[in-house]
Design an enzyme around this catalytic site. Structure first.
Site, PDB file in Angstrom:
ATOM      1  N   GLY A  13      17.195  62.840 -50.776  1.00  0.00           N
ATOM      2  CA  GLY A  13      16.647  63.884 -51.622  1.00  0.00           C
ATOM      3  C   GLY A  13      17.150  65.258 -51.239  1.00  0.00           C
ATOM      4  O   GLY A  13      17.579  66.041 -52.086  1.00  0.00           O
ATOM      5  N   GLU A  26      17.016  70.546 -40.636  1.00  0.00           N
ATOM      6  CA  GLU A  26      17.034  69.132 -40.249  1.00  0.00           C
ATOM      7  C   GLU A  26      16.553  68.998 -38.804  1.00  0.00           C
ATOM      8  O   GLU A  26      17.092  69.632 -37.904  1.00  0.00           O
ATOM      9  CB  GLU A  26      18.445  68.561 -40.404  1.00  0.00           C
ATOM     10  CG  GLU A  26      18.672  67.190 -39.788  1.00  0.00           C
ATOM     11  CD  GLU A  26      17.713  66.134 -40.315  1.00  0.00           C
ATOM     12  OE1 GLU A  26      17.054  65.483 -39.486  1.00  0.00           O
ATOM     13  OE2 GLU A  26      17.639  65.962 -41.550  1.00  0.00           O
ATOM     14  N   GLY A  30      18.581  59.286 -43.636  1.00  0.00           N
ATOM     15  CA  GLY A  30      18.647  57.828 -43.611  1.00  0.00           C
ATOM     16  C   GLY A  30      20.015  57.264 -43.902  1.00  0.00           C
ATOM     17  O   GLY A  30      20.294  56.102 -43.592  1.00  0.00           O
ATOM     18  N   ALA A  72      21.772  50.617 -44.725  1.00  0.00           N
ATOM     19  CA  ALA A  72      22.715  49.511 -44.907  1.00  0.00           C
ATOM     20  C   ALA A  72      23.667  49.755 -46.076  1.00  0.00           C
ATOM     21  O   ALA A  72      24.264  48.798 -46.580  1.00  0.00           O
ATOM     22  CB  ALA A  72      21.954  48.202 -45.118  1.00  0.00           C
ATOM     23  N   VAL A 127      10.395  71.873 -38.568  1.00  0.00           N
ATOM     24  CA  VAL A 127       9.478  72.734 -39.305  1.00  0.00           C
ATOM     25  C   VAL A 127       8.057  72.464 -38.822  1.00  0.00           C
ATOM     26  O   VAL A 127       7.593  71.316 -38.820  1.00  0.00           O
ATOM     27  CB  VAL A 127       9.595  72.493 -40.820  1.00  0.00           C
ATOM     28  CG1 VAL A 127       8.549  73.305 -41.573  1.00  0.00           C
ATOM     29  CG2 VAL A 127      10.996  72.846 -41.305  1.00  0.00           C
ATOM     30  N   HIS A 167      11.540  50.855 -45.477  1.00  0.00           N
ATOM     31  CA  HIS A 167      11.560  51.621 -46.721  1.00  0.00           C
ATOM     32  C   HIS A 167      10.162  52.117 -47.074  1.00  0.00           C
ATOM     33  O   HIS A 167       9.600  51.737 -48.110  1.00  0.00           O
ATOM     34  CB  HIS A 167      12.117  50.768 -47.866  1.00  0.00           C
ATOM     35  CG  HIS A 167      13.499  50.262 -47.606  1.00  0.00           C
ATOM     36  ND1 HIS A 167      13.853  48.933 -47.751  1.00  0.00           N
ATOM     37  CD2 HIS A 167      14.612  50.903 -47.186  1.00  0.00           C
ATOM     38  CE1 HIS A 167      15.140  48.778 -47.446  1.00  0.00           C
ATOM     39  NE2 HIS A 167      15.612  49.964 -47.099  1.00  0.00           N
ATOM     40  N   GLY A 192      11.662  60.221 -50.745  1.00  0.00           N
ATOM     41  CA  GLY A 192      10.974  58.966 -50.992  1.00  0.00           C
ATOM     42  C   GLY A 192       9.486  59.099 -51.177  1.00  0.00           C
ATOM     43  O   GLY A 192       8.840  58.212 -51.744  1.00  0.00           O
TER      44      GLY A 192
END
Length: 596
Positions: A33, A52, A120, A125, A260, A498, A531
């Protein structure tokens, strides 16, 4: 790019940064995202700062195997700044108010997720499926719009950007899994995997094959199976090779090792103040306050939820929807496998590491998806999570102990991780069923707060999947191995790679945390595009969907300085056309260029 080999990434010669910074948009996180947001916003003329928490890696700095623990595992308190997070979410033991609480088992789960610049994509994968039909029909959001129709062009765009192609080889694991599908009567559902990998000629370095020369050089895939320890060869289409690469060269700033700690409205009444610290530093140093007109939360479902919960508890973001934490999904997932004993594997010359991480899949039933998964040579650390397979139901721990006690010579080999990646076929099982958890922010021991889970809407989050267990037993028969499950499963604690939801799309603040344009209800200028905003279980690997939803959300932003075409926050949904960027980063004739 990245930290030098052998150095502690928190050791830095840069001077402390303690001055205020002003930018148009702060993006928290650099995964599927956040990277999409960074590129699409700089294309529309905004100044963008990406924060990050993880470190930056050059290809050669990624771990050679999973035993390079400081580079593979994420545990900053232990000076480990790797790409693989492992998080235990404990259960509160009771259903949340207003939820059905359909599950009787405790709602605890072990979560695998990514860390580092690229999120991720460093550890995933590289498997890029569109979701099963049930995803679009989920009652949480199906009445808002025709999601399948709206998202279709954005799936196409994300596929072009991520270089999706169908894996062309059939490996030993694929042949075994195809035989399992045939034995289960669903051989017709077996198919090769769409992957984000530059296949090319093995080991051959070529000029950018995707973006008309605007991207980096790439190297042809070696089919070594090492995708999930981070591709050191330049073949994996991780986000640092596409979205982030283009965003940085177009003006976005990416600040690694920056955690953050708070997001709150600015005292001026316009925009937000974001406070950060240096990740893992002790004592705390490099505190900074950043002012931004808008903030995009994209730290992954777990970390985005954690930050939003913390800010609501602190009173910094008091108007967040009461639905925060609801509809947290595990993708209805189980991680199983079959392992051949060391001696038998050596006699047979078995090596299941050939290929990319996931090369095929099949559907034992319309709602269930099974994929063979692999690690590369020497990447045996995750074998420590494997144990004997036991079905769910009453007295599960006792039955698991009984299996081990009755057949010690059969299951003792599972304790050895020697050559584990060569002799194991992991089975990733996912479902598109409507089940969920609710995540709370609770005070724990010593006054510290933590995330905890409770049964949520729909059926209980599955602690085992019968079709998956049957498939793994057949797989073990096929390869002459031992069926295995995750070591946490006998304790009704499934493993998911996930985690999704918790800040989902809703028509109103009473139904979701963000509106259909991914704007946070109650706090104009805040957005969620990772997500956490995925509203339903997909039944497939979610990375492509996260990217596609982000592509759609950012396509609806105005160019900087232009009127906003979106209805006011809280107004009824209206379908609007995308706004083309004022300064696109990709040449218009390149394969990945936007097609407006």
């Amino acid at each position: 790019m990245g930290q030098s080999a052998g150095t502690d990434p928190t050791d830095s010669t840069e001077p402390p940064v303690d001055v205020d910074v002003d930018v148009d948009v702060v993006v928290i996180g650099s995964g599927f995202g956040g990277s999409v947001a960074a590129l699409r916003l700089v294309e529309k003329g905004y100044s963008v700062l990406v924060l990050e928490a993880g470190r930056r890696f050059a290809d050669h700095e990624l771990p050679k195997t999973s035993w390079r623990i400081r580079r593979f595992l994420w545990a900053p308190a232990l000076r480990c700044y790797g790409i693989q997070r492992i998080t235990l979410l404990r259960s509160t033991g009771r259903a949340a108010p207003g939820e059905h609480g359909g599950g009787t088992a405790p709602a605890k789960v072990l979560v695998l997720s990514g860390a580092g610049v690229g999120g991720g994509s460093l550890v995933y994968a590289n498997t890029l499926y569109e979701p099963l039909p049930a995803f679009y029909a989920d009652p949480q959001w199906r009445e808002i719009t025709d999601w399948q129709g709206e998202l279709a062009p954005h799936y196409d765009q994300a596929k072009r950007m991520l270089g999706v192609t169908t894996y062309p080889k059939e490996t030993a694991a694929d042949r075994a899994m195809r035989a399992v599908a045939d034995r289960m009567g669903v051989g017709h559902t077996f198919h090769a995997t769409p992957v984000g990998v530059h296949l090319g000629r093995p080991g051959e370095r070529v000029a950018d094959p995707y973006f008309g020369g605007a991207g980096p050089e790439r190297t042809g895939c070696l089919h070594c199976g090492a995708c999930m320890t981070g591709c050191r060869h330049g073949a994996k289409n991780s986000l640092v090779k596409n979205y982030l690469w283009l965003a940085e060269r177009h003006g976005a700033q990416v600040r690694p090792l920056t955690t953050v700690t708070s997001v709150r409205p600015a005292p001026s009444g316009t925009g937000y103040e974001i406070e950060t610290v240096r990740t893992g530093a002790w004592p705390v140093r490099h505190r900074q306050r950043i002012r931004a007109g808008q903030v995009v939360f994209a730290a992954g479902a777990l970390q985005t939820q954690r930050l939003l919960h913390r800010m609501r508890a602190a009173g910094a973001l008091p108007h967040l929807s009461p639905r925060l934490g609801a509809l947290t999904r595990t993708n209805s997932e189980a991680i199983l496998g079959a392992t051949v004993p060391v001696r038998a594997a050596r006699r047979a010359g078995l090596d299941f590491t050939d290929g990319v991480a996931i090369t095929s899949s099949f559907h034992p039933d319309p709602a269930t998806h099974v994929e063979p998964v692999r690690y590369g040579h020497g990447a045996n650390l995750m074998g420590l999570l494997q144990s004997a397979l036991v079905d769910g139901g009453p007295r599960r721990v006792r039955r698991w102990l009984g299996i081990l006690a009755r057949r010690p010579l059969t299951y003792l080999p599972l304790l050895s991780v020697r050559d584990w990646s060569r002799r194991t076929v992991i089975a990733l099982v996912m479902q598109s069923l409507d089940n969920s958890l609710t995540v709370h922010y609770r005070r724990g021991r010593f006054g510290r707060h933590r995330l905890a889970t409770a049964p949520g809407h729909g059926a209980g989050n599955p602690t085992w999947i019968p079709a998956g267990n049957r498939a793994v037993r057949l797989l073990a028969e096929q390869i002459g191995g031992i069926p295995g499950g995750s070591v946490t499963e006998p304790f009704d604690m499934p493993v998911t790679a996930h985690l999704l939801g918790g800040a989902v799309i809703g028509a109103t603040a009473a139904e979701g945390v963000v509106d259909p344009y991914h704007r946070v209800f109650g706090h104009p200028g805040l957005h969620v595009v990772d997500g956490a905003a995925v509203s339903a279980n997909l039944g497939v690997n979610p990375s492509l969907t996260i990217a596609a939803q982000a592509e759609r959300a950012l396509s609806l932003w105005p160019n900087r300085g232009a009127p906003d075409p979106r209805p006011p926050l809280g107004a009824a949904y209206a379908r609007i056309p995308p706004t083309p960027p004022s300064r696109p980063a990709v040449p218009p004739d390149a394969p990945a260029a936007l097609r407006w």
